[in-house]
Design a protein around this motif. Structure first.
Motif, mmCIF file in Angstrom:
data_model
loop_
_atom_site.group_PDB
_atom_site.id
_atom_site.type_symbol
_atom_site.label_atom_id
_atom_site.label_comp_id
_atom_site.label_asym_id
_atom_site.label_seq_id
_atom_site.Cartn_x
_atom_site.Cartn_y
_atom_site.Cartn_z
ATOM 1 N N ALA A 176 6.318 61.942 78.196
ATOM 2 C CA ALA A 176 6.921 61.631 76.935
ATOM 3 C C ALA A 176 6.718 62.691 75.868
ATOM 4 O O ALA A 176 7.738 62.771 75.024
ATOM 5 C CB ALA A 176 6.669 60.167 76.568
ATOM 6 N N ALA A 177 5.611 63.173 75.840
ATOM 7 C CA ALA A 177 5.143 64.068 74.713
ATOM 8 C C ALA A 177 5.994 65.503 74.954
ATOM 9 O O ALA A 177 6.075 66.232 73.893
ATOM 10 C CB ALA A 177 3.782 64.215 74.499
ATOM 11 N N ALA A 178 6.527 65.662 76.085
ATOM 12 C CA ALA A 178 7.339 66.945 76.175
ATOM 13 C C ALA A 178 8.867 66.779 75.755
ATOM 14 O O ALA A 178 9.532 67.580 75.888
ATOM 15 C CB ALA A 178 7.311 67.420 77.709
ATOM 16 N N ILE A 179 9.215 65.544 75.437
ATOM 17 C CA ILE A 179 10.385 65.170 75.092
ATOM 18 C C ILE A 179 10.623 65.083 73.471
ATOM 19 O O ILE A 179 9.763 64.186 73.018
ATOM 20 C CB ILE A 179 11.056 63.956 75.580
ATOM 21 C CG1 ILE A 179 10.968 64.129 77.302
ATOM 22 C CG2 ILE A 179 12.428 63.592 75.220
ATOM 23 C CD1 ILE A 179 11.249 62.805 77.976
ATOM 24 N N ARG A 180 11.349 66.063 72.737
ATOM 25 C CA ARG A 180 11.225 66.096 71.571
ATOM 26 C C ARG A 180 12.818 64.960 70.979
ATOM 27 O O ARG A 180 13.902 65.424 71.449
ATOM 28 C CB ARG A 180 11.343 67.270 70.757
ATOM 29 C CG ARG A 180 10.033 67.932 70.921
ATOM 30 C CD ARG A 180 9.492 68.908 69.992
ATOM 31 N NE ARG A 180 9.472 68.693 68.605
ATOM 32 C CZ ARG A 180 8.533 68.099 68.113
ATOM 33 N NH1 ARG A 180 7.425 67.741 68.726
ATOM 34 N NH2 ARG A 180 8.651 67.900 66.706
#
Length: 84
Positions: A75-79
Motif C-alpha cells: 500500500a505504501a508503494a501506491i500514491r
C-alpha cells in the motif's frame, strides 16, 4: 482541484481517491503481477476501507466492486490523490 498525493497506506478511511502512480520497482514481481491482475493502475479509483488494529497489519481497500487486502509495504508503494 485534487489534493496532494499521498500513499494508499496514509489515506483516511472512507475517502475516495484516484491512483496517481505505483512504484513498481518497490514491489516483488509476484506482488506487481497480482496488483495488475486486480486492476491496480494509474487513474483507477480506490477507497481505503480500514486498517488492521495491530501495527504493521494489512489494509483493506475497495477497487471497483472488489475488496482487496494489501500488506502495508505494498500500500505504501501506491500514491493516490483524494477525489472526495
Amino acid at each position: 482541484m485534487l489534493a496532494p498525493a499521498l500513499t494508499l497506506e496514509q489515506l483516511a478511511p472512507r475517502i475516495a481517491a484516484q491512483i496517481a502512480t505505483i512504484d513498481w520497482d518497490r514491489l516483488a514481481e509476484p506482488e506487481a503481477r497480482r496488483l495488475r491482475e486486480l486492476g491496480f493502475d494509474e487513474g483507477v479509483s480506490v477507497e481505503m476501507l480500514h486498517r488492521a488494529t495491530l501495527w504493521g497489519g494489512p489494509v483493506a481497500c475497495r477497487i471497483g466492486r472488489m475488496t482487496v487486502a494489501l500488506r502495508r509495504p505494498v500500500a505504501a508503494a501506491i500514491r493516490v490523490t483524494q477525489t472526495g
